[in-house]
Design an enzyme around this catalytic site. Structure first.
Site, mmCIF file in Angstrom:
data_model
loop_
_atom_site.group_PDB
_atom_site.id
_atom_site.type_symbol
_atom_site.label_atom_id
_atom_site.label_comp_id
_atom_site.label_asym_id
_atom_site.label_seq_id
_atom_site.Cartn_x
_atom_site.Cartn_y
_atom_site.Cartn_z
ATOM 1 N N CYS A 190 -31.214 -20.031 22.115
ATOM 2 C CA CYS A 190 -31.708 -21.405 22.029
ATOM 3 C C CYS A 190 -30.529 -22.374 22.111
ATOM 4 O O CYS A 190 -29.418 -22.059 21.697
ATOM 5 C CB CYS A 190 -32.469 -21.617 20.719
ATOM 6 N N HIS B 244 -34.333 -17.925 16.928
ATOM 7 C CA HIS B 244 -33.941 -18.224 15.547
ATOM 8 C C HIS B 244 -35.125 -18.790 14.786
ATOM 9 O O HIS B 244 -35.986 -19.458 15.366
ATOM 10 C CB HIS B 244 -32.748 -19.187 15.517
ATOM 11 N N CYS C 150 -36.898 -22.823 14.625
ATOM 12 C CA CYS C 150 -36.679 -23.382 15.962
ATOM 13 C C CYS C 150 -37.587 -24.597 16.183
ATOM 14 O O CYS C 150 -38.810 -24.496 16.091
ATOM 15 C CB CYS C 150 -36.960 -22.321 17.029
ATOM 16 N N ASP D 277 -30.152 -24.909 20.389
ATOM 17 C CA ASP D 277 -29.948 -25.468 19.045
ATOM 18 C C ASP D 277 -28.475 -25.419 18.623
ATOM 19 O O ASP D 277 -27.839 -24.363 18.691
ATOM 20 C CB ASP D 277 -30.811 -24.676 18.044
ATOM 21 N N ARG E 180 -27.179 -25.336 15.873
ATOM 22 C CA ARG E 180 -26.884 -24.508 14.693
ATOM 23 C C ARG E 180 -26.787 -23.031 15.013
ATOM 24 O O ARG E 180 -26.603 -22.209 14.113
ATOM 25 C CB ARG E 180 -27.984 -24.726 13.632
HETATM 26 CO CO CO Z 1 -34.431 -23.385 18.735
#
Ligand code: CO
Length: 214
Positions: free
Chosen positions: A42, A98, A101, A44, A46
């Site tokens: 992803c 994750h 998400c 993302d 993080r």
């Molecule tokens: Co995500």
């Protein structure tokens, strides 16, 4: 402020630290890369791929998009996969989702975010396919976690069905596809046990992984 001086400072310090540990690190790396793994994760912020698995530059080939989706006609993702498998000869493809998400959450709630709704429609398809399993969840957060896991398992199956994986297996090239999920709350990876190393292994691994979620 239009310049990002602090990032350049960070970069100088980072390169300096690495050169201190290994003076010819960048020179060696500039000549060639030979990563053993392709990471599909992803976007993302993080979930930084290299850091999570403790790998240095040169060791992990990476493709990231919103909600780690592998779409059969996505030339961007397919090109990354083809380059990784055919040219770099990576032995492992890791699809890593994750928990928490935002993309999966939006798909679950059918939020309207804009253009990305069309991209996340693929996650809604996963939800629709596994409507019963998602509905069985006892809370909204459990449903979201379940959909994050199901999404990874479905994307592993999608990787296995690409011409890239099929051709690699056909010519006897070693290629193992994995489905993992990362926990934002503890920083730990969990194997969803949907590991596929052959065409014949795809359906049994997929079915076992889905069954294990119940
Ligand atoms: Co995500």
């Amino acid at each position: 402020m239009q310049t990002l001086d602090h990032l350049f400072e960070n970069n100088k310090a980072w390169a300096g630290r690495i050169r201190q540990q290994e003076p010819d690190f960048f020179v060696k790396l500039s000549r060639q890369q030979s990563p053993g793994y392709l990471w599909i994760g992803c976007a993302d912020s993080r979930v930084p791929a290299n850091e999570i698995v403790g790998l240095s530059p040169g060791e992990l080939f990476v493709h990231r998009n919103v909600a780690n989706i592998v779409v059969h006609t996505d030339l961007n993702c397919l090109s990354v996969m083809q380059f990784a498998v055919d040219i770099l000869k990576v032995r492992h493809i890791i699809v890593c989702g994750h928990y928490g998400c935002s993309g999966v959450g939006a798909a679950l709630r059918r939020d309207r975010l804009g253009l990305s709704d069309n991209w996340l429609r693929h996650v809604q398809d996963v939800r629709q396919k596994h409507e019963v399993a998602v509905a069985r969840a006892r809370s909204d957060s459990e449903a979201a976690n379940r959909l994050c896991e199901l999404n990874v398992i479905e994307q592993v199956a999608n990787v296995c069905q690409t011409t890239i994986a099929l051709d690699a297996w056909e010519r006897g090239q070693e290629l193992v596809v994995h489905g993992w999920i990362y926990g934002l709350k503890d920083g730990l990876l969990r194997d969803l046990n949907v590991t596929v190393a052959s065409v014949e292994g795809t359906v049994p691994a997929y079915q076992a992984a889905i069954a294990a979620l119940d």
